[in-house]
Design an enzyme around this catalytic site. Structure first.
Site, PDB file in Angstrom:
ATOM      1  N   SER A  11      -6.288   4.930   0.239  1.00 29.43           N
ATOM      2  CA  SER A  11      -6.090   4.183   1.484  1.00 29.43           C
ATOM      3  C   SER A  11      -4.605   4.165   1.828  1.00 29.43           C
ATOM      4  CB  SER A  11      -6.577   2.745   1.292  1.00 29.43           C
ATOM      5  OG  SER A  11      -5.812   2.129   0.261  1.00 29.43           O
ATOM      6  N   GLY A  12      -4.254   3.431   2.876  1.00 25.66           N
ATOM      7  CA  GLY A  12      -2.841   3.241   3.184  1.00 25.66           C
ATOM      8  C   GLY A  12      -2.096   2.588   2.040  1.00 25.66           C
ATOM      9  N   HIS A  13      -2.755   1.649   1.367  1.00 28.46           N
ATOM     10  CA  HIS A  13      -2.156   1.003   0.204  1.00 28.46           C
ATOM     11  C   HIS A  13      -1.859   2.028  -0.883  1.00 28.46           C
ATOM     12  CE1 HIS A  13      -1.225  -2.093  -2.678  1.00 28.46           C
ATOM     13  NE2 HIS A  13      -2.279  -1.832  -3.426  1.00 28.46           N
ATOM     14  N   HIS A 129      11.768 -18.622  -8.737  1.00 24.16           N
ATOM     15  CA  HIS A 129      11.665 -19.021 -10.137  1.00 24.16           C
ATOM     16  C   HIS A 129      10.464 -19.919 -10.394  1.00 24.16           C
ATOM     17  CE1 HIS A 129      12.962 -23.197  -9.360  1.00 24.16           C
ATOM     18  NE2 HIS A 129      13.712 -22.641  -8.405  1.00 24.16           N
ATOM     19  N   ILE A 159       1.574 -12.238   6.032  1.00 20.67           N
ATOM     20  CA  ILE A 159       2.884 -11.699   6.395  1.00 20.67           C
ATOM     21  C   ILE A 159       3.787 -12.801   6.948  1.00 20.67           C
ATOM     22  CG2 ILE A 159       4.080 -10.177   8.026  1.00 20.67           C
ATOM     23  CD1 ILE A 159       1.728  -8.274   7.814  1.00 20.67           C
TER      24      ILE A 159
END
Length: 206
Positions: A11-13, A129, A159
């Site tokens: 896939s795009g991933h 952290h 996002i």
């Protein structure tokens, strides 16, 4: 990092993971996908899983963006699994990164952060952290988690979302793009807005 890796999912991933591996001079030995229409990706041949002996493969990365699908496949194949960390990511030597996890370019993972198995830490994401990211979670591009945030299994932080320090996010939660999260979130909730508010609840496989 491994010298040869097998990828499952074209896939795009997958394209981004290939780039990460090439940046680290890791060979993509094999790409597997069960879509009969997918025969090649970024110039590399894709084979069907029926033609593959998964008992005799190089370490595997599940190059699939869907969190629940990664979980299902991780239980099917059992590993061994590799990690992929872009050379331009900043990952503290005091952070812990689980098997199968991928970390994209520009991401920052700071000291005593714990990233689980088969997670996606996407481009430019910030994990401060003492954060804890459970297995199969996805922190999307440019999302920022302040110190001590906990993200449950399979959850996705959208996002550009921002999460203030100490927040606890449940399992299989969806945090919408650009959301500013200032309160804890229960399992399966979908949260959007500034500040973030629950608009509905999903099932694990939604």
């Amino acid at each position: 990092m491994e010298t040869k890796v097998t990828l499952f999912g074209a896939s795009g991933h997958c394209k981004v993971i290939i780039d990460i591996l090439h940046t680290n001079r890791v060979t993509v030995a094999l790409i597997v996908d069960d879509n009969p229409l997918t025969t090649c990706i970024v110039g590399q041949k894709v084979v069907h899983s029926s033609a593959v002996d998964f008992n005799h493969l190089n370490p595997l990365i599940l190059s699939i963006g869907n969190n629940s699908t990664r979980k299902m496949l991780s239980e099917k194949f059992k590993g061994p699994f590799a990690r992929a960390i872009h050379s331009k990511a900043i990952v503290s030597n005091y952070a812990t990164i689980g098997e199968g996890t991928v970390i994209m370019a520009g991401a920052i993972v700071n000291p005593d952060a714990t990233i689980g198995k088969h997670c996606i830490i996407n481009t430019g994401a910030v994990i401060e952290h003492d954060c804890i990211i459970r297995d199969f979670a996805h922190i999307s591009p440019n999302a920022a988690l302040a110190g001590g945030v906990e993200v449950g299994e399979g959850s996705q932080i959208g996002i550009g979302a921002s999460v203030i320090q100490g927040i606890k996010i449940g399992n299989w939660v969806t945090i919408g793009a650009g959301t500013v999260l200032v309160k804890d979130v229960p399992d399966f909730a979908v949260v959007v807005g500034i500040p973030g508010k629950i608009i509905k609840y999903n099932k694990e496989n939604d």
